[in-house]
Design a protein around this motif. Structure first.
Motif, PDB file in Angstrom:
ATOM      1  N   SER A 189      -2.978   5.552  -2.555  1.00 42.75           N
ATOM      2  CA  SER A 189      -2.290   5.368  -3.829  1.00 42.75           C
ATOM      3  C   SER A 189      -3.236   4.726  -4.823  1.00 42.75           C
ATOM      4  O   SER A 189      -4.156   4.023  -4.437  1.00 42.75           O
ATOM      5  CB  SER A 189      -1.051   4.501  -3.631  1.00 42.75           C
ATOM      6  N   PRO A 190      -3.011   4.928  -6.115  1.00 42.01           N
ATOM      7  CA  PRO A 190      -3.871   4.300  -7.106  1.00 42.01           C
ATOM      8  C   PRO A 190      -3.614   2.807  -7.142  1.00 42.01           C
ATOM      9  O   PRO A 190      -2.642   2.321  -6.574  1.00 42.01           O
ATOM     10  CB  PRO A 190      -3.433   4.964  -8.413  1.00 42.01           C
ATOM     11  N   PRO A 191      -4.492   2.029  -7.799  1.00 40.71           N
ATOM     12  CA  PRO A 191      -4.253   0.598  -7.910  1.00 40.71           C
ATOM     13  C   PRO A 191      -2.855   0.314  -8.441  1.00 40.71           C
ATOM     14  O   PRO A 191      -2.292   1.085  -9.198  1.00 40.71           O
ATOM     15  CB  PRO A 191      -5.337   0.142  -8.895  1.00 40.71           C
ATOM     16  N   GLY A 192      -2.308  -0.824  -8.043  1.00 36.99           N
ATOM     17  CA  GLY A 192      -0.902  -1.101  -8.293  1.00 36.99           C
ATOM     18  C   GLY A 192      -0.551  -1.319  -9.745  1.00 36.99           C
ATOM     19  O   GLY A 192      -1.389  -1.506 -10.592  1.00 36.99           O
ATOM     20  N   SER A 193       0.731  -1.293 -10.016  1.00 37.01           N
ATOM     21  CA  SER A 193       1.240  -1.640 -11.335  1.00 37.01           C
ATOM     22  C   SER A 193       2.461  -2.513 -11.125  1.00 37.01           C
ATOM     23  O   SER A 193       2.985  -2.599 -10.023  1.00 37.01           O
ATOM     24  CB  SER A 193       1.615  -0.375 -12.120  1.00 37.01           C
ATOM     25  N   PRO A 194       2.904  -3.232 -12.170  1.00 36.79           N
ATOM     26  CA  PRO A 194       4.057  -4.105 -11.987  1.00 36.79           C
ATOM     27  C   PRO A 194       5.370  -3.355 -11.814  1.00 36.79           C
ATOM     28  O   PRO A 194       6.394  -3.955 -11.559  1.00 36.79           O
ATOM     29  CB  PRO A 194       4.056  -4.943 -13.277  1.00 36.79           C
ATOM     30  N   HIS A 195       5.358  -2.043 -11.956  1.00 38.41           N
ATOM     31  CA  HIS A 195       6.600  -1.291 -11.828  1.00 38.41           C
ATOM     32  C   HIS A 195       7.127  -1.399 -10.394  1.00 38.41           C
ATOM     33  O   HIS A 195       6.370  -1.242  -9.438  1.00 38.41           O
ATOM     34  CB  HIS A 195       6.355   0.179 -12.183  1.00 38.41           C
ATOM     35  N   PRO A 196       8.440  -1.677 -10.215  1.00 37.60           N
ATOM     36  CA  PRO A 196       8.992  -1.850  -8.860  1.00 37.60           C
ATOM     37  C   PRO A 196       8.731  -0.672  -7.939  1.00 37.60           C
ATOM     38  O   PRO A 196       8.529  -0.840  -6.747  1.00 37.60           O
ATOM     39  CB  PRO A 196      10.495  -2.025  -9.122  1.00 37.60           C
ATOM     40  N   PHE A 197       8.702   0.555  -8.501  1.00 39.91           N
ATOM     41  CA  PHE A 197       8.444   1.713  -7.649  1.00 39.91           C
ATOM     42  C   PHE A 197       7.060   1.637  -7.021  1.00 39.91           C
ATOM     43  O   PHE A 197       6.871   1.952  -5.855  1.00 39.91           O
ATOM     44  CB  PHE A 197       8.576   3.012  -8.441  1.00 39.91           C
ATOM     45  N   SER A 198       6.062   1.211  -7.807  1.00 38.79           N
ATOM     46  CA  SER A 198       4.702   1.104  -7.292  1.00 38.79           C
ATOM     47  C   SER A 198       4.627   0.072  -6.177  1.00 38.79           C
ATOM     48  O   SER A 198       3.963   0.287  -5.165  1.00 38.79           O
ATOM     49  CB  SER A 198       3.736   0.722  -8.418  1.00 38.79           C
ATOM     50  N   LEU A 199       5.296  -1.053  -6.375  1.00 33.89           N
ATOM     51  CA  LEU A 199       5.295  -2.087  -5.344  1.00 33.89           C
ATOM     52  C   LEU A 199       5.935  -1.569  -4.069  1.00 33.89           C
ATOM     53  O   LEU A 199       5.394  -1.733  -2.971  1.00 33.89           O
ATOM     54  CB  LEU A 199       6.030  -3.334  -5.849  1.00 33.89           C
ATOM     55  N   ARG A 200       7.085  -0.913  -4.185  1.00 33.47           N
ATOM     56  CA  ARG A 200       7.752  -0.365  -2.996  1.00 33.47           C
ATOM     57  C   ARG A 200       6.892   0.681  -2.312  1.00 33.47           C
ATOM     58  O   ARG A 200       6.793   0.718  -1.084  1.00 33.47           O
ATOM     59  CB  ARG A 200       9.119   0.216  -3.379  1.00 33.47           C
ATOM     60  N   ARG A 201       6.252   1.538  -3.103  1.00 37.26           N
ATOM     61  CA  ARG A 201       5.417   2.598  -2.537  1.00 37.26           C
ATOM     62  C   ARG A 201       4.239   2.018  -1.771  1.00 37.26           C
ATOM     63  O   ARG A 201       3.952   2.421  -0.644  1.00 37.26           O
ATOM     64  CB  ARG A 201       4.921   3.516  -3.654  1.00 37.26           C
ATOM     65  N   ASP A 202       3.539   1.061  -2.389  1.00 35.72           N
ATOM     66  CA  ASP A 202       2.384   0.469  -1.716  1.00 35.72           C
ATOM     67  C   ASP A 202       2.795  -0.288  -0.464  1.00 35.72           C
ATOM     68  O   ASP A 202       2.116  -0.220   0.566  1.00 35.72           O
ATOM     69  CB  ASP A 202       1.639  -0.464  -2.682  1.00 35.72           C
ATOM     70  N   MET A 203       3.903  -1.022  -0.528  1.00 37.53           N
ATOM     71  CA  MET A 203       4.376  -1.741   0.658  1.00 37.53           C
ATOM     72  C   MET A 203       4.816  -0.758   1.739  1.00 37.53           C
ATOM     73  O   MET A 203       4.574  -0.981   2.929  1.00 37.53           O
ATOM     74  CB  MET A 203       5.530  -2.679   0.293  1.00 37.53           C
ATOM     75  N   GLU A 204       5.441   0.336   1.341  1.00 40.27           N
ATOM     76  CA  GLU A 204       5.919   1.318   2.318  1.00 40.27           C
ATOM     77  C   GLU A 204       4.743   1.954   3.065  1.00 40.27           C
ATOM     78  O   GLU A 204       4.795   2.104   4.285  1.00 40.27           O
ATOM     79  CB  GLU A 204       6.730   2.406   1.594  1.00 40.27           C
ATOM     80  N   VAL A 205       3.698   2.301   2.339  1.00 39.35           N
ATOM     81  CA  VAL A 205       2.547   2.956   2.977  1.00 39.35           C
ATOM     82  C   VAL A 205       1.679   1.956   3.735  1.00 39.35           C
ATOM     83  O   VAL A 205       1.396   2.129   4.928  1.00 39.35           O
ATOM     84  CB  VAL A 205       1.697   3.701   1.922  1.00 39.35           C
ATOM     85  N   ASN A 206       1.253   0.904   3.050  1.00 35.10           N
ATOM     86  CA  ASN A 206       0.245   0.007   3.610  1.00 35.10           C
ATOM     87  C   ASN A 206       0.792  -1.030   4.584  1.00 35.10           C
ATOM     88  O   ASN A 206       0.043  -1.510   5.443  1.00 35.10           O
ATOM     89  CB  ASN A 206      -0.491  -0.721   2.478  1.00 35.10           C
ATOM     90  N   TYR A 207       2.063  -1.377   4.455  1.00 32.70           N
ATOM     91  CA  TYR A 207       2.625  -2.423   5.322  1.00 32.70           C
ATOM     92  C   TYR A 207       3.662  -1.850   6.287  1.00 32.70           C
ATOM     93  O   TYR A 207       3.434  -1.774   7.497  1.00 32.70           O
ATOM     94  CB  TYR A 207       3.221  -3.539   4.471  1.00 32.70           C
ATOM     95  N   PHE A 208       4.791  -1.382   5.753  1.00 31.95           N
ATOM     96  CA  PHE A 208       5.854  -0.892   6.637  1.00 31.95           C
ATOM     97  C   PHE A 208       5.397   0.326   7.442  1.00 31.95           C
ATOM     98  O   PHE A 208       5.723   0.457   8.625  1.00 31.95           O
ATOM     99  CB  PHE A 208       7.117  -0.569   5.836  1.00 31.95           C
TER     100      PHE A 208
END
Length: 198
Positions: free
Chosen positions: A1-20
């Protein structure tokens, strides 16, 4: 994914891929780890963004910090099963993530009041310039993963000369010195001098 943004969707997406996502894979392998008669390794590729503040990518860095914490916990929990837990922490390497950092920084500050175009423009410039200066060959990461598997290494493996030396030292500096280096951009000022105009 591209570097993060403050948008909640970006946070959920990055957490879903990289953590969960990583935790789901690890959970699916637990039966194998428990039944194995030989020492095994669990290797997670995280990032130096999981060890240091990363002003350009808050959601990405948050997901990597979360995986670092989980890996540290798993290292202790799985030790009794003979599982050696290792994290591989690359700095900037030549990947689509680095190629897209300029657009990611622009997305990060788009619509955020109070920063202004000049600040966003400077951060974008520093992000792109810093990534170009610090980039390394991506196959270095696969070589470190191979060595971690072969020699059953434990703990963190930093990839890239900047990660092993400059950033490794920076992690152990007092917080206010870290803040000065990261937010004060004394290094960034060197990049910008004579080249950046608003």
């Amino acid at each position: 994914s591209p570097p993060g943004s403050p948008h909640p969707f970006s946070l959920r997406r990055d957490m879903e891929v990289n953590y969960f996502g990583s935790l789901r894979v690890i959970k699916s392998l637990m039966a194998f780890y428990k039944s194995s008669l030989h020492p095994t390794s669990l290797i997670s590729v995280t990032s130096m963004a999981g060890l240091l503040p990363s002003p350009f990518m808050p959601s990405y860095a948050s997901s990597k910090h979360a995986m670092e914490a989980a890996s540290t916990c798993l290292r202790h929990e799985l030790r009794t099963m003979g599982v050696r837990v290792c994290t591989v922490n690359p700095s900037f390497h030549r990947t689509p993530l680095v190629d897209g950092i300029g657009e990611g920084v622009e997305a990060l500050y788009q619509g955020v009041e109070g920063y202004g175009y000049g600040y966003m423009s400077q951060m974008k410039f520093l992000g792109v310039r810093g990534s170009k200066i610090a980039e390394w060959r991506a196959h270095n990461v696969s070589e470190v993963i191979y060595r971690a598997c072969r020699y059953q290494e434990v703990g963190q493996r930093l990839v890239g000369a900047d990660a092993r030396y400059a950033l490794s030292v920076m992690r152990h500096l007092p917080r206010d010195v870290q803040d000065w280096l990261i937010s004060g951009w004394p290094v960034g000022a060197f990049f910008v001098r004579g080249e950046h105009t608003e």
